[in-house]
Structures are given as C-alpha cells and as structure tokens.
Scaffold this motif. Structure first.
Motif, PDB file in Angstrom:
ATOM      1  N   PHE A 160       0.849  -1.186   0.000  1.00  6.83           N
ATOM      2  CA  PHE A 160       0.000   0.000   0.000  1.00  6.83           C
ATOM      3  C   PHE A 160       0.886   1.236   0.000  1.00  6.83           C
ATOM      4  CE2 PHE A 160       0.616  -0.779   4.523  1.00  6.83           C
ATOM      5  CZ  PHE A 160       0.827   0.494   5.047  1.00  6.83           C
ATOM      6  N   SER A 161       0.346   2.301  -0.562  1.00  5.95           N
ATOM      7  CA  SER A 161       1.099   3.546  -0.636  1.00  5.95           C
ATOM      8  C   SER A 161       0.178   4.720  -0.380  1.00  5.95           C
ATOM      9  CB  SER A 161       1.767   3.694  -2.010  1.00  5.95           C
ATOM     10  OG  SER A 161       0.788   3.869  -3.026  1.00  5.95           O
ATOM     11  N   LEU A 162       0.773   5.783   0.118  1.00  2.00           N
ATOM     12  CA  LEU A 162       0.067   7.028   0.374  1.00  2.00           C
ATOM     13  C   LEU A 162       0.939   8.149  -0.185  1.00  2.00           C
ATOM     14  CD1 LEU A 162      -2.564   7.897   1.839  1.00  2.00           C
ATOM     15  CD2 LEU A 162      -1.139   8.504   3.792  1.00  2.00           C
ATOM     16  N   LEU A 163       0.415   8.836  -1.202  1.00  2.00           N
ATOM     17  CA  LEU A 163       1.170   9.871  -1.886  1.00  2.00           C
ATOM     18  C   LEU A 163       0.494  11.216  -1.685  1.00  2.00           C
ATOM     19  CD1 LEU A 163       3.364  10.837  -3.908  1.00  2.00           C
ATOM     20  CD2 LEU A 163       1.765  10.252  -5.737  1.00  2.00           C
ATOM     21  N   TYR A 164       1.225  12.150  -1.082  1.00  2.00           N
ATOM     22  CA  TYR A 164       0.731  13.511  -0.883  1.00  2.00           C
ATOM     23  C   TYR A 164       1.377  14.425  -1.909  1.00  2.00           C
ATOM     24  CZ  TYR A 164       0.175  18.165   1.167  1.00  2.00           C
ATOM     25  OH  TYR A 164      -0.117  19.503   1.353  1.00  2.00           O
ATOM     26  N   SER A 165       0.563  15.202  -2.621  1.00  2.00           N
ATOM     27  CA  SER A 165       1.067  16.125  -3.640  1.00  2.00           C
ATOM     28  C   SER A 165       0.600  17.542  -3.334  1.00  2.00           C
ATOM     29  CB  SER A 165       0.577  15.720  -5.032  1.00  2.00           C
ATOM     30  OG  SER A 165       0.994  14.421  -5.380  1.00  2.00           O
ATOM     31  N   TYR A 166       1.494  18.482  -3.522  1.00  2.00           N
ATOM     32  CA  TYR A 166       1.148  19.895  -3.323  1.00  2.00           C
ATOM     33  C   TYR A 166       1.686  20.698  -4.501  1.00  2.00           C
ATOM     34  CZ  TYR A 166       0.466  24.437  -1.133  1.00  2.00           C
ATOM     35  OH  TYR A 166       0.045  25.723  -0.867  1.00  2.00           O
ATOM     36  N   VAL A 167       0.802  21.429  -5.162  1.00  2.00           N
ATOM     37  CA  VAL A 167       1.169  22.215  -6.335  1.00  2.00           C
ATOM     38  C   VAL A 167       1.451  23.654  -5.900  1.00  2.00           C
ATOM     39  CG1 VAL A 167       0.420  23.068  -8.580  1.00  2.00           C
ATOM     40  CG2 VAL A 167      -0.247  20.767  -7.836  1.00  2.00           C
ATOM     41  N   PHE A 168       2.692  24.081  -6.062  1.00  2.00           N
ATOM     42  CA  PHE A 168       3.055  25.463  -5.755  1.00  2.00           C
ATOM     43  C   PHE A 168       2.616  26.401  -6.871  1.00  2.00           C
ATOM     44  CE2 PHE A 168       6.240  22.901  -3.462  1.00  2.00           C
ATOM     45  CZ  PHE A 168       6.047  23.389  -2.178  1.00  2.00           C
ATOM     46  N   THR A 169       2.980  26.029  -8.095  1.00  2.97           N
ATOM     47  CA  THR A 169       2.617  26.782  -9.290  1.00  2.97           C
ATOM     48  C   THR A 169       2.279  25.762 -10.372  1.00  2.97           C
ATOM     49  OG1 THR A 169       4.836  26.840 -10.276  1.00  2.97           O
ATOM     50  CG2 THR A 169       4.318  28.549  -8.638  1.00  2.97           C
ATOM     51  N   PRO A 170       1.726  26.176 -11.504  1.00  2.00           N
ATOM     52  CA  PRO A 170       1.472  25.213 -12.583  1.00  2.00           C
ATOM     53  C   PRO A 170       2.723  24.479 -13.054  1.00  2.00           C
ATOM     54  CG  PRO A 170       0.247  27.237 -12.978  1.00  2.00           C
ATOM     55  CD  PRO A 170       1.137  27.498 -11.795  1.00  2.00           C
ATOM     56  N   GLN A 171       3.899  25.008 -12.747  1.00  2.00           N
ATOM     57  CA  GLN A 171       5.146  24.379 -13.184  1.00  2.00           C
ATOM     58  C   GLN A 171       5.931  23.726 -12.040  1.00  2.00           C
ATOM     59  OE1 GLN A 171       4.473  27.770 -14.070  1.00  2.00           O
ATOM     60  NE2 GLN A 171       3.494  26.987 -15.936  1.00  2.00           N
ATOM     61  N   SER A 172       5.432  23.815 -10.810  1.00  2.00           N
ATOM     62  CA  SER A 172       6.204  23.329  -9.673  1.00  2.00           C
ATOM     63  C   SER A 172       5.324  22.527  -8.719  1.00  2.00           C
ATOM     64  CB  SER A 172       6.839  24.509  -8.924  1.00  2.00           C
ATOM     65  OG  SER A 172       7.566  24.079  -7.811  1.00  2.00           O
ATOM     66  N   MET A 173       5.816  21.353  -8.301  1.00  2.00           N
ATOM     67  CA  MET A 173       5.039  20.465  -7.436  1.00  2.00           C
ATOM     68  C   MET A 173       5.948  19.753  -6.447  1.00  2.00           C
ATOM     69  SD  MET A 173       2.896  17.034  -8.504  1.00  2.00           S
ATOM     70  CE  MET A 173       1.624  17.925  -9.403  1.00  2.00           C
ATOM     71  N   PHE A 174       5.415  19.490  -5.227  1.00  3.05           N
ATOM     72  CA  PHE A 174       6.111  18.714  -4.208  1.00  3.05           C
ATOM     73  C   PHE A 174       5.341  17.418  -3.978  1.00  3.05           C
ATOM     74  CE2 PHE A 174       6.113  17.412   0.278  1.00  3.05           C
ATOM     75  CZ  PHE A 174       7.465  17.089   0.429  1.00  3.05           C
ATOM     76  N   ARG A 175       6.076  16.320  -3.794  1.00  4.28           N
ATOM     77  CA  ARG A 175       5.451  15.022  -3.520  1.00  4.28           C
ATOM     78  C   ARG A 175       6.142  14.339  -2.348  1.00  4.28           C
ATOM     79  NH1 ARG A 175       4.786  12.166  -9.489  1.00  4.28           N
ATOM     80  NH2 ARG A 175       2.940  13.325 -10.166  1.00  4.28           N
ATOM     81  N   PHE A 176       5.334  13.744  -1.482  1.00  6.84           N
ATOM     82  CA  PHE A 176       5.835  12.930  -0.381  1.00  6.84           C
ATOM     83  C   PHE A 176       5.148  11.579  -0.462  1.00  6.84           C
ATOM     84  CE2 PHE A 176       5.306  11.878   4.321  1.00  6.84           C
ATOM     85  CZ  PHE A 176       6.517  11.200   4.383  1.00  6.84           C
ATOM     86  N   ASN A 177       5.930  10.510  -0.637  1.00  6.65           N
ATOM     87  CA  ASN A 177       5.359   9.190  -0.872  1.00  6.65           C
ATOM     88  C   ASN A 177       5.838   8.193   0.179  1.00  6.65           C
ATOM     89  OD1 ASN A 177       3.904   7.161  -2.147  1.00  6.65           O
ATOM     90  ND2 ASN A 177       5.543   6.668  -3.576  1.00  6.65           N
ATOM     91  N   ASN A 178       4.910   7.391   0.688  1.00  6.25           N
ATOM     92  CA  ASN A 178       5.218   6.292   1.598  1.00  6.25           C
ATOM     93  C   ASN A 178       4.699   5.002   0.964  1.00  6.25           C
ATOM     94  OD1 ASN A 178       6.108   7.677   4.289  1.00  6.25           O
ATOM     95  ND2 ASN A 178       4.302   8.800   3.596  1.00  6.25           N
ATOM     96  N   HIS A 179       5.578   4.008   0.820  1.00  9.75           N
ATOM     97  CA  HIS A 179       5.186   2.760   0.169  1.00  9.75           C
ATOM     98  C   HIS A 179       5.683   1.587   1.004  1.00  9.75           C
ATOM     99  CE1 HIS A 179       3.977   1.442  -4.105  1.00  9.75           C
ATOM    100  NE2 HIS A 179       3.687   0.488  -3.256  1.00  9.75           N
ATOM    101  N   PHE A 180       4.781   0.612   1.224  1.00  8.18           N
ATOM    102  CA  PHE A 180       5.102  -0.560   2.032  1.00  8.18           C
ATOM    103  C   PHE A 180       4.720  -1.821   1.261  1.00  8.18           C
ATOM    104  CE2 PHE A 180       4.521   2.885   4.961  1.00  8.18           C
ATOM    105  CZ  PHE A 180       5.470   2.686   5.956  1.00  8.18           C
TER     106      PHE A 180
END
Length: 274
Positions: A160-180
């Motif tokens: 299972f995985s949980l992926l958090y995404s946050y869009v700063f601008t249309p060209q920039s994004m942050f992702r934090f992923n946990n996978h087990f």
C-alpha cells in the motif's frame, strides 16, 4: 521506424481483440496498443554494470467494452518508480523480470482492478488493486493505493502507498510518498519513503530532485539504503523520444553507508496510442 513499430503494436491489438468478437461482421477497428521501451545505464563507484532495460506493452480490447487490458512487461509494476528500484535488496531486479496478464475492471473508470497472469519467473498469479484520490483543495491532494496478490511459489503479498502532492505553481510540485510491501516468504515489510520536487522548465524539459530511503521491518524497522538525485528529462529530436540524465549519490548498508557516486543515463521511446 517509429511508424512501423506503432503499426505493428496496433495490428497486434486488433489481432488480440478478434478473439473476443461475438459477431464476425462487427470487427472492431478501435483496438489500439501502446509500447514503451527504455534503455539505461547507471554506473557508480563500486559498480559500473548497472544496466536498465524496460519494455511494456498494453492493449485496449474494445470487444470487451474497454474494461479489459492485456499487459505485457519485463518488470514488475509493484516496484515503485524511484531510483532505488534498481538496487539489489532481495534480488528484486532479478526476480521480477517478466509479467503477462489480463487486467479488468467492472467499469472503465473504476478504481478497483483485478489481474490474472504469469510473472516472477513464470509463476501464475492473481492480484487485486484499489486506487483512490482525495482532493484536499485546488493545490493539494492525497492518492491512496493498496493491493493484495498471490504467486504460486512466493505465496501471498500485499502493498500500500500514500502519496501527498502539493502544487506550488502550474510548473512546480512537491510530492511525499510512503510505500510498504509485505512479503509472505520472509514475513516482513519492505518500506520506501521519498520526497520529490518536480519542476517543469518548459514543454520539453523537466527537473525532478529527490531524496529516497528504503529499508526492512525485521528484525527491527531499519534502514538499508538511501539516495539523493536530480533527474533532468528532455523530449528531443522526435515527439516520441525522451532522454534522462540523473546524477546521484547512494549510501548502502552492505557498503557501510559509504557514499557511492554515479549517474543514470536513459533513453525512452513511446510507440502507439490508447
């Protein structure tokens, strides 16, 4: 060359689709396929022979109302798409080299899918997977995915995985992923955590900078490997051709966590459409 391969992929899709015709007079001309081929080399200090070769074919079958796909690949989809996928913990790079399966859904847009086929050294397997997306607001969302499967020799497994995404601008994004990943054969969990910043420079160039960690749960929750990298991806020469350059620094437990420096060089071709 690209046109010939694309036509061959689509002709194969039509050929598979004919098996499911109910009326010989209603041959579908909508069956399409896609192929992705990736070649790569990831030399690093202490190991200059890290080669990556990937092939994936997918066919949509309209005679089954587009609810069934035929999927062929020479790697296991369970492996997360990050630079640690090429490490040799549990010899995953050698075990999961081939998969041929039928995948179906109750509805084309359903988050629940099922797969039956052969994989992991020609073992018959069945797998069910569920995906869900939660939109927190117009900038942030969470994607949840879980699956359970059974291989004839390896036994049961789950991930299972949980992926958090946050869009700063249309060209920039942050992702934090946990996978087990749970492995029945060793009765433990393989875990991966990653932090990524994605930056689209323009229509042809993108930069992905990330930090990745991987480890096991037995005998205690411990770190096996971590890595930091910066991947430059460019679409050049042809619309269907992509190049990647990814310098990285890796630290592994079996190397006393001493820094190993390397660079991944990849070329990827995309053929067909679905």
């Amino acid at each position: 060359m690209h046109q010939n391969i694309t036509e061959s992929v689509n002709d194969s899709a039509l050929w598979f689709d004919e098996f499911f015709m109910l009326d010989q007079n209603s041959l579908s001309d909508q069956a399409l396929g896609e192929a992705r081929i990736q070649l790569g080399w990831s030399p690093r200090s202490r190991d200059l022979n890290e080669f990556e070769n990937r092939l994936k074919l997918r066919y949509k079958l309209p005679n089954l109302k587009n609810r069934v796909d035929l999927v062929f690949s020479d790697y296991d989809d369970e492996i997360a798409d990050n630079p640690l996928q090429n490490t040799k913990i549990d010899n995953r790079s050698e075990r999961n080299r081939f998969s041929l399966a039928l995948q179906w859904k109750a509805k084309p847009d359903s988050g629940l899918s099922h797969r039956i086929g052969i994989g992991r050294r020609l073992q018959p397997f069945v797998k069910s997977r569920f995906r869900s997306l939660l939109n927190i607001n117009h900038q942030a969302d969470i994607r949840f995915e879980t699956s359970a499967y059974y291989y004839s020799n390896d036994g049961f497994g789950a991930d299972f995985s949980l992926l958090y995404s946050y869009v700063f601008t249309p060209q920039s994004m942050f992702r934090f992923n946990n996978h087990f990943y749970y492995r029945d054969s060793t009765n433990d969990w393989l875990w991966q955590h990653s932090w990524q910043h994605l930056n689209q420079i323009n229509d042809k160039n993108a930069l992905i900078t990330g930090f990745y960690m991987e480890g096991l749960s037995q005998p205690t929750y411990h770190l096996q490997e971590y890595l930091t990298s910066s991947r430059w991806r460019i679409n050049a020469l042809r619309d269907w051709l992509f190049f990647e350059v990814e310098p990285f620094v890796m630290w592994r437990k079996d190397e006393a966590f001493s820094a190993s420096y390397g660079v991944s060089l990849r070329i990827e071709g995309y053929f067909g459409q679905t």
